[in-house]
Design an enzyme around this catalytic site. Structure first.
Site, PDB file in Angstrom:
ATOM      1  N   ASP A 309       1.305  -0.886   0.399  1.00  0.00           N
ATOM      2  CA  ASP A 309       0.053  -0.434   0.339  1.00  0.00           C
ATOM      3  C   ASP A 309       1.219   1.376   0.214  1.00  0.00           C
ATOM      4  O   ASP A 309       0.549   2.497  -0.438  1.00  0.00           O
ATOM      5  CB  ASP A 309      -1.235  -0.128   1.350  1.00  0.00           C
ATOM      6  CG  ASP A 309      -1.510  -0.935   1.211  1.00  0.00           C
ATOM      7  OD1 ASP A 309      -2.504  -1.102   0.168  1.00  0.00           O
ATOM      8  OD2 ASP A 309      -2.144  -1.629   2.164  1.00  0.00           O
ATOM      9  N   ASN A 388      -4.677   8.526   2.177  1.00  0.00           N
ATOM     10  CA  ASN A 388      -5.036   8.134   3.306  1.00  0.00           C
ATOM     11  C   ASN A 388      -5.690   8.801   4.163  1.00  0.00           C
ATOM     12  O   ASN A 388      -6.654   9.071   4.607  1.00  0.00           O
ATOM     13  CB  ASN A 388      -3.777   7.013   4.194  1.00  0.00           C
ATOM     14  CG  ASN A 388      -4.027   6.024   3.768  1.00  0.00           C
ATOM     15  OD1 ASN A 388      -4.285   5.506   2.510  1.00  0.00           O
ATOM     16  ND2 ASN A 388      -2.888   5.359   3.707  1.00  0.00           N
ATOM     17  N   ASP A 418      -4.519  12.619  22.145  1.00  0.00           N
ATOM     18  CA  ASP A 418      -3.147  12.049  21.635  1.00  0.00           C
ATOM     19  C   ASP A 418      -2.992  13.042  19.953  1.00  0.00           C
ATOM     20  O   ASP A 418      -2.246  13.099  19.179  1.00  0.00           O
ATOM     21  CB  ASP A 418      -2.569  10.908  21.395  1.00  0.00           C
ATOM     22  CG  ASP A 418      -2.355  10.286  22.807  1.00  0.00           C
ATOM     23  OD1 ASP A 418      -1.896  10.977  23.612  1.00  0.00           O
ATOM     24  OD2 ASP A 418      -2.156   9.179  22.477  1.00  0.00           O
TER      25      ASP A 418
HETATM   26  N1  LIG Z   1      -1.219   2.312  14.165  1.00  0.00           N
HETATM   27  C1  LIG Z   1      -1.741   2.491  12.876  1.00  0.00           C
HETATM   28  O1  LIG Z   1      -2.323   2.005  12.666  1.00  0.00           O
HETATM   29  C2  LIG Z   1      -0.408   3.604  11.843  1.00  0.00           C
HETATM   30  C3  LIG Z   1      -0.174   4.328  12.269  1.00  0.00           C
HETATM   31  C4  LIG Z   1       0.962   5.089  11.568  1.00  0.00           C
HETATM   32  C5  LIG Z   1       1.341   4.751  10.663  1.00  0.00           C
HETATM   33  N2  LIG Z   1      -0.114   3.996  10.117  1.00  0.00           N
HETATM   34  C6  LIG Z   1      -1.184   4.134   8.437  1.00  0.00           C
HETATM   35  O2  LIG Z   1       0.599   3.371   7.238  1.00  0.00           O
HETATM   36  C7  LIG Z   1       0.353   4.488   5.932  1.00  0.00           C
HETATM   37  C8  LIG Z   1       1.444   4.722   5.096  1.00  0.00           C
HETATM   38  O3  LIG Z   1       1.980   3.209   5.366  1.00  0.00           O
HETATM   39  P1  LIG Z   1       3.183   2.763   4.775  1.00  0.00           P
HETATM   40  O4  LIG Z   1       2.848   2.054   3.923  1.00  0.00           O
HETATM   41  O5  LIG Z   1       4.251   4.462   4.326  1.00  0.00           O
HETATM   42  O6  LIG Z   1       3.990   3.151   5.976  1.00  0.00           O
HETATM   43  P2  LIG Z   1       4.888   1.307   6.567  1.00  0.00           P
HETATM   44  O7  LIG Z   1       5.203   0.792   6.070  1.00  0.00           O
HETATM   45  O8  LIG Z   1       4.505   1.859   8.132  1.00  0.00           O
HETATM   46  O9  LIG Z   1       2.777   0.753   6.278  1.00  0.00           O
HETATM   47  C9  LIG Z   1       2.018   1.009   7.132  1.00  0.00           C
HETATM   48  C10 LIG Z   1       0.942  -0.138   7.116  1.00  0.00           C
HETATM   49  O10 LIG Z   1      -0.511   0.612   6.615  1.00  0.00           O
HETATM   50  C11 LIG Z   1      -0.655  -0.025   6.144  1.00  0.00           C
HETATM   51  N3  LIG Z   1      -2.046   0.809   4.914  1.00  0.00           N
HETATM   52  C12 LIG Z   1      -1.401   1.756   4.188  1.00  0.00           C
HETATM   53  N4  LIG Z   1      -2.535   2.187   3.447  1.00  0.00           N
HETATM   54  C13 LIG Z   1      -3.542   1.288   3.943  1.00  0.00           C
HETATM   55  C14 LIG Z   1      -4.696   1.343   3.432  1.00  0.00           C
HETATM   56  N5  LIG Z   1      -5.376   2.575   1.993  1.00  0.00           N
HETATM   57  N6  LIG Z   1      -5.558   0.174   4.158  1.00  0.00           N
HETATM   58  C15 LIG Z   1      -5.492  -0.902   5.025  1.00  0.00           C
HETATM   59  N7  LIG Z   1      -4.067  -0.923   5.059  1.00  0.00           N
HETATM   60  C16 LIG Z   1      -2.556   0.635   4.400  1.00  0.00           C
HETATM   61  C17 LIG Z   1       0.279  -0.551   4.680  1.00  0.00           C
HETATM   62  O11 LIG Z   1       0.221  -1.725   4.120  1.00  0.00           O
HETATM   63  C18 LIG Z   1       1.517  -1.422   6.041  1.00  0.00           C
HETATM   64  O12 LIG Z   1       0.795  -3.048   6.394  1.00  0.00           O
HETATM   65  C19 LIG Z   1      -0.366   5.844   7.112  1.00  0.00           C
HETATM   66  O13 LIG Z   1      -0.939   6.350   5.855  1.00  0.00           O
HETATM   67  C20 LIG Z   1      -1.219   5.922   8.194  1.00  0.00           C
HETATM   68  O14 LIG Z   1      -2.682   5.365   7.678  1.00  0.00           O
HETATM   69  C21 LIG Z   1      -0.868   3.238  10.734  1.00  0.00           C
HETATM   70  N1  LIG Z   2       8.570   4.257  -5.337  1.00  0.00           N
HETATM   71  C1  LIG Z   2       9.472   4.457  -3.471  1.00  0.00           C
HETATM   72  N2  LIG Z   2      10.118   5.733  -3.662  1.00  0.00           N
HETATM   73  C2  LIG Z   2      10.155   6.003  -2.364  1.00  0.00           C
HETATM   74  N3  LIG Z   2       9.540   5.123  -1.175  1.00  0.00           N
HETATM   75  C3  LIG Z   2       8.949   3.905  -1.372  1.00  0.00           C
HETATM   76  C4  LIG Z   2       8.340   4.332  -2.748  1.00  0.00           C
HETATM   77  N4  LIG Z   2       7.310   2.279  -2.675  1.00  0.00           N
HETATM   78  C5  LIG Z   2       7.312   2.958  -1.578  1.00  0.00           C
HETATM   79  N5  LIG Z   2       8.355   3.281  -0.379  1.00  0.00           N
HETATM   80  C6  LIG Z   2       7.662   3.516   0.513  1.00  0.00           C
HETATM   81  O1  LIG Z   2       8.330   2.233   1.200  1.00  0.00           O
HETATM   82  C7  LIG Z   2       7.733   2.026   2.284  1.00  0.00           C
HETATM   83  C8  LIG Z   2       7.026   0.592   1.928  1.00  0.00           C
HETATM   84  O2  LIG Z   2       6.763   0.734   0.476  1.00  0.00           O
HETATM   85  P1  LIG Z   2       5.197  -0.510   0.522  1.00  0.00           P
HETATM   86  O3  LIG Z   2       4.368  -0.340   1.944  1.00  0.00           O
HETATM   87  O4  LIG Z   2       4.436  -0.909  -0.700  1.00  0.00           O
HETATM   88  O5  LIG Z   2       5.598  -1.976   1.239  1.00  0.00           O
HETATM   89  P2  LIG Z   2       5.874  -2.681   2.472  1.00  0.00           P
HETATM   90  O6  LIG Z   2       5.638  -1.924   3.815  1.00  0.00           O
HETATM   91  O7  LIG Z   2       6.676  -4.361   2.325  1.00  0.00           O
HETATM   92  O8  LIG Z   2       4.483  -3.778   2.130  1.00  0.00           O
HETATM   93  P3  LIG Z   2       3.071  -3.457   2.909  1.00  0.00           P
HETATM   94  O9  LIG Z   2       2.977  -2.138   3.085  1.00  0.00           O
HETATM   95  O10 LIG Z   2       1.725  -3.936   2.603  1.00  0.00           O
HETATM   96  O11 LIG Z   2       3.407  -3.725   4.205  1.00  0.00           O
HETATM   97  C9  LIG Z   2       6.768   2.894   2.202  1.00  0.00           C
HETATM   98  O12 LIG Z   2       7.216   3.624   3.465  1.00  0.00           O
HETATM   99  C10 LIG Z   2       6.257   3.408   0.954  1.00  0.00           C
HETATM  100  O13 LIG Z   2       6.094   5.138   1.366  1.00  0.00           O
END
Ligand SMILES: NC(=O)c1ccc[n+]([C@@H]2O[C@H](COP(=O)([O-])OP(=O)(O)OC[C@H]3O[C@@H](n4cnc5c(N)ncnc54)[C@H](O)[C@@H]3O)[C@@H](O)[C@H]2O)c1
Ligand SMILES: Nc1ncnc2c1ncn2[C@@H]1O[C@H](COP(=O)(O)OP(=O)(O)OP(=O)(O)O)[C@@H](O)[C@H]1O
Length: 544
Positions: A309, A388, A418
């Site tokens: 995501d 998001n 918070d």
């Molecule tokens: N306590 C929490 O649940 C928490 C805390 C901080 C951030 N987040 C979420 O993480 C997002 C950023 O994601 P990232 O992947 O760049 O960071 P990340 O790598 O820390 O991943 C955060 C997790 O949130 C999930 N996620 C992201 N967007 C989602 C969506 N629309 N629906 C369901 N799950 C989703 C991702 O799959 C991942 O497992 C933020 O927008 C925020 O929503 C969640």
């Molecule tokens: N093209 C990109 N350039 C820089 N950062 C990226 C790029 N694609 C993803 N990222 C960053 O890398 C992080 C991990 O990406 P992503 O969430 O897609 O993978 P994941 O953590 O393995 O998947 P999931 O969230 O489903 O567990 C995210 O914080 C996202 O913002």
């Protein structure tokens, strides 16, 4: 390339001025009820927009001088002014004008038909009345451009194409850059009933006959994207530091080049990696600076994401305006927004490139930070756009946040806890869910207002309509600072007197569905979250 546009009612605001001024008086059954248009979906040269509600800005503008925090009012007024000007770009205005004209035409026609019926009833059918009616009908029809004259698609009751085609402030299609990859593939979006792919998508919301409001036909239906000429250019956005992603990316690029002769764009980082690895990839294109990146949407037909995501969020963040359709392959752990299985990429991409496919229009939030310290400056900070959510929290501060929240002209509440999450419906399954917010189907038009650990027993999360403007303000008597983050990134500090204003962006992210919006959404909450997974009770046990 043929220009086209379609306008469809989405957010609706009731124009109460058109209703009875004295609410205690019963209304005549044929009283006029005017539903004014708050938003419409449009697609222009491959750009998908939800031309936004002007109502909320108007309301925000009107109420700003009355709000209790005096010191930032001037600045907020300036901001509201700027927002209003922005929103009055030709696209939105023209679409609204065309739609308003169409509603007026319908109303007049209905009125005339009714008058005609009334006359016929009293005096019998008079030729004179009939002639007048026909004259009126033809006059009204002429005022609204015919499908052929306007080059209109002709399928919609309302079509603002003629008004828009000369005024659209969209990307310059004839720039030199276009020569590199040719023109973008045009496509059509259509709204159909579940399973109905006939393209039937325009329905009235008001029965003019009786003045009754009906929602017999729903506004939001599954949306189908149909290419009008084959797409030619694909942008790859990939999760960094993953060898699985890297391997798949180069394999997919080869396949697209060799089987479909596609133009390929990748991020500068990936371009360097691929070209260093093998000179075969010399044909791939990238961008050198932000200015070039800003024109990407004019060249790219389709975005392919490889990751989780977070990669979809990243891809969306590259496009602050229109976003081409996104096909998200799952190479992460959860994958709420990544429905496509990467192992079957040939079949999936083959379908998306050649056949109509269903999409989810994921709305985004645009947000503007108004600094108290900069209230006298004309320039404001650039708006930030998220898929998001926007989170305002206490950061490292050990004090409770104290956030004053307003929704258009209404005070909502003070958040003491918070923090606060202002989320899109796509983000409802992310941080907002973790903070106790509801999971909302991404096609539901709304904004989630979810507190984080509120220090109050009764602070339940809210879901507000998509057309409102929210304002979160740090009062001068706040004990601590607050920090805002955008899709979990780009943390910024907010001091006393600073405010954050957000509303739905006119530029949604269209994501391709594996099946359809609802099936994909339910699959993701079942598989991703194991939602309501419980062993079934056995039959044996105490008798009822
Ligand atoms: N306590 C929490 O649940 C928490 C805390 C901080 C951030 N987040 C979420 O993480 C997002 C950023 O994601 P990232 O992947 O760049 O960071 P990340 O790598 O820390 O991943 C955060 C997790 O949130 C999930 N996620 C992201 N967007 C989602 C969506 N629309 N629906 C369901 N799950 C989703 C991702 O799959 C991942 O497992 C933020 O927008 C925020 O929503 C969640
Ligand atoms: N093209 C990109 N350039 C820089 N950062 C990226 C790029 N694609 C993803 N990222 C960053 O890398 C992080 C991990 O990406 P992503 O969430 O897609 O993978 P994941 O953590 O393995 O998947 P999931 O969230 O489903 O567990 C995210 O914080 C996202 O913002």
């Amino acid at each position: 390339m043929e220009k086209w546009r379609t306008a469809e009612r989405r957010g609706k605001g009731l124009d109460h001025a058109a209703m009875s001024a004295d609410e205690t008086q019963p209304k005549a059954c044929d009283e006029r009820i005017d539903l004014s248009v708050a938003a419409s979906y449009q697609a222009e040269n491959g750009s998908i927009t939800t031309v936004g509600s002007m109502e909320s800005e108007k309301a925000a503008y009107a109420f700003l001088p009355q709000t209790p925090i005096e010191s930032t009012d001037d600045h907020l007024v300036e901001f509201a002014e700027a927002m209003r000007t922005l929103r009055q770009v030709a696209e939105g205005k023209a679409a609204a004008q065309a739609e308003a004209a169409e509603w007026k035409r319908k109303y007049e026609l209905e009125k005339a038909v009714k008058a005609h019926k009334h006359h016929s009833l009293i005096k019998g059918c008079s030729n004179c009345v009939k002639d007048k009616l026909e004259h009126l009908a033809s006059k009204l029809t002429l005022e609204t451009a015919s499908a052929d004259q306007a080059g209109c698609c002709g399928n919609h009751g309302i079509c603002s194409r003629q008004i828009l085609q000369d005024q659209c402030p969209g990307p310059n299609r004839k720039s030199d850059d276009d020569k590199i990859v040719g023109q973008k593939a045009p496509f059509r979006l259509s709204w159909g009933l579940n399973g109905d792919k006939s393209g039937q998508h325009k329905h009235d919301f008001v029965s003019f006959e009786k003045g009754d409001i009906t929602t017999a036909e729903r506004s939001n239906k599954q949306i189908l994207l149909k290419w009008e000429s084959p797409p030619q250019t694909v942008l790859f956005v990939t999760k960094p530091n993953s060898s699985a992603v890297h391997t798949l990316c180069s394999e997919m690029i080869r396949w697209l080049k060799e089987h479909n002769n596609m133009n390929i764009f990748v991020e500068p980082r990936v371009s360097k990696e691929l070209v260093t690895e093998d000179s075969y990839f010399n044909f791939i294109q990238t961008w050198d600076n932000d200015q070039e990146m800003k024109t990407l949407h004019t060249k790219v037909d389709l975005i392919v994401t490889l990751g989780g995501d977070g990669t979809v969020l990243w891809a969306a963040s590259l496009f602050r305006g229109p976003v081409p359709p996104v096909v998200a392959f799952s190479l992460g752990s959860l994958g709420f927004m990544t429905p496509f299985p990467s192992e079957q990429y040939r079949e999936c991409l083959g379908n998306v490139l050649k056949r109509p496919f269903t999409i989810t229009l994921r709305s985004r939030l645009q947000c503007q930070v108004i600094r108290d310290a900069a209230k006298d400056e004309v320039e404001t900070e650039e708006p930030i756009i998220v898929l998001n959510e926007i989170t305002i929290d206490r950061g490292m501060s050990s004090y409770l946040t104290y956030l004053e929240c307003y929704c258009d002209s209404s005070f909502v509440t003070c958040v003491q806890g918070d923090g606060l999450i202002i989320s899109t419906t796509s983000g409802s399954t992310a941080y907002s869910l973790a903070a106790g917010g509801s999971m909302v189907h991404p096609q539901v038009p709304g904004i989630l207002f979810t507190p984080i650990c509120p220090h109050s027993l009764s602070f339940r999360p809210l879901i507000l309509p998509e057309y409102v403007t929210l304002r979160v303000q740090i009062p001068f008597n706040s004990r601590g600072q607050a920090w805002a983050s955008f899709d979990g990134k780009g943390r910024i500090q907010l001091g006393p007197g600073d405010a954050l204003i957000c509303s739905i962006s006119p530029w949604p992210v269209p994501t391709a569905c594996l099946v359809d919006s609802t099936t994909d959404f339910l699959r993701s909450i079942h598989e991703g979250l194991h939602w309501n997974l419980r062993k079934s009770q056995s039959l044996d046990g105490p008798a009822a």
